[in-house]
Design an enzyme around this catalytic site. Structure first.
Site, short mmCIF file in Angstrom:
data_model
loop_
_atom_site.label_atom_id
_atom_site.label_comp_id
_atom_site.label_asym_id
_atom_site.label_seq_id
_atom_site.Cartn_x
_atom_site.Cartn_y
_atom_site.Cartn_z
N HIS A 115 0.83 -1.21 0.00
CA HIS A 115 0.00 0.00 0.00
C HIS A 115 0.86 1.26 0.00
O HIS A 115 2.02 1.24 0.40
CB HIS A 115 -0.93 0.03 1.23
N ASP A 117 0.46 4.97 1.79
CA ASP A 117 -0.32 5.35 2.96
C ASP A 117 -1.54 6.21 2.61
O ASP A 117 -1.43 7.23 1.89
CB ASP A 117 0.56 6.10 3.98
N HIS A 265 4.59 0.31 0.03
CA HIS A 265 5.39 -0.52 0.93
C HIS A 265 4.56 -1.67 1.47
O HIS A 265 3.33 -1.67 1.37
CB HIS A 265 5.99 0.33 2.06
N ARG A 282 5.05 5.93 13.97
CA ARG A 282 5.10 6.67 12.70
C ARG A 282 4.63 8.10 12.90
O ARG A 282 3.65 8.33 13.61
CB ARG A 282 4.20 5.97 11.68
C1 AKG Z 1 2.80 1.74 7.55
O1 AKG Z 1 3.34 2.53 8.32
O2 AKG Z 1 1.95 2.11 6.71
C2 AKG Z 1 3.14 0.33 7.56
O3 AKG Z 1 2.71 -0.40 6.71
C3 AKG Z 1 4.04 -0.19 8.64
C4 AKG Z 1 5.23 -0.88 8.11
C5 AKG Z 1 5.79 -1.87 9.10
O4 AKG Z 1 5.12 -2.23 10.06
O5 AKG Z 1 6.90 -2.29 8.87
#
Ligand code: AKG
Length: 292
Positions: A115, A117, A265, A282
């Site tokens: 995806h 974000d 990602h 994040r």
């Molecule tokens: C995001 O922050 O959108 C994720 O997909 C997290 C990535 C992860 O957990 O490594």
């Protein structure tokens, strides 16, 4: 012959991690305010390499937010999942939350889970800065793909075809899903739905990239359901070809900073086969409305 592995182009070292995407940045301390030239150099590196990695940066929540502020405007945690108490810009990504999210769902296609974000928002984020705190001894890697390189690698007739198309993005409880899980109850309260160009022009570089977030995209506007499905599957499969991707092994204190306008990602699923804890945080930076 000794290779120059860390060319110092200004005040920072930029170490590419693959041919198309990803560079490790050395020579900065992210816990303190950066010099203006460092901010500019990191931003240039971000535009070029799409995702930047930093090691040994054990930031507090406050330092994390202050770091993000030097590059953009932090948004409130996550539009659906909220934020950490007393830290409205911090979104917690923990093993438990992810497990709750995927319980009962099968990730059946190679691109499932990939995806960009929050593309179901009218103005998806410009960038995300993810900080690793508790990291499994092995497993739990994150992968990114370069959607500008993926667009460029399409044949010219297909590039011409996808150029003018638009797609619907949706973040809502899937039809037939159990709406009583905590995840789905939150989602039901705040569903997101919007339309974007299928190919976006990067507002800073002018580069074109695919705006195809397999987790959120529903269909291509104007195509029949079957045409849309076949074209999307072709683009999904193409966009995650290994040569466009990079895989990052986390350590406590690692940071990944990605340009959400030209990447997708994949969060790891392998840790659910273990009992390992995994905790990341994040900060998400507000973005512009994508244009084609
Ligand atoms: C995001 O922050 O959108 C994720 O997909 C997290 C990535 C992860 O957990 O490594």
């Amino acid at each position: 012959m000794s290779a120059v592995l860390a060319p110092r182009t200004g005040t920072i070292d930029v170490l590419p991690q693959s041919v198309h995407i990803g560079a490790e940045i050395r020579g900065v301390d992210l816990s303190r305010p950066l010099a203006p030239e460092q901010v500019a150099e990191i931003r240039q590196a971000l535009l070029k390499w799409k995702v930047l990695f930093f090691r040994d940066q054990p930031l507090t929540h406050l330092q994390h937010v202050e770091l993000a502020r030097q590059f953009g405007e932090p948004t409130v945690g996550h539009p659906v999942f909220g934020f950490e108490p007393e830290h409205p810009a911090i979104y917690s990504i923990s093993r438990d939350r992810k497990k709750a999210r995927y319980q009962g769902e099968k990730l059946v296609r190679p691109w499932s889970g990939w995806h960009t974000d929050v593309t179901a928002a009218v103005n998806p984020p410009f960038a995300s800065i993810l900080r690793g705190v508790t990291i499994p001894p092995y497993g739990g890697d994150t992968q990114w793909t370069n959607l500008a390189a993926a667009y460029q690698a399409l044949s010219e007739p297909l590039r011409n075809f996808v150029d003018g198309l638009r797609a619907l993005h949706r973040f809502a409880v899937p039809q037939g899903a159990n709406a009583t899980t905590d995840f789905n109850v939150r989602l039901q309260r705040r569903p997101l739905l919007t339309e974007h160009p299928l190919v976006r022009v990067h507002p800073e570089t002018g580069e074109k990239s695919l705006l195809i977030s397999p987790t959120f995209i529903q269909r291509i506007v104007g195509l029949s359901p079957r045409e849309s499905q076949v074209l999307l599957e072709l683009l999904f499969e193409h966009s995650i070809r290994p040569e466009f991707t990079v895989r990052f092994k986390w350590e406590p204190g690692s940071i990944a900073f990605w340009d959400n306008r030209s990447t997708a990602h994949l969060a790891p699923e392998d840790i659910f086969a273990t009992e390992f804890d995994r905790q990341l945080y994040r900060v998400t930076l507000g973005g512009e409305i994508p244009t084609g």
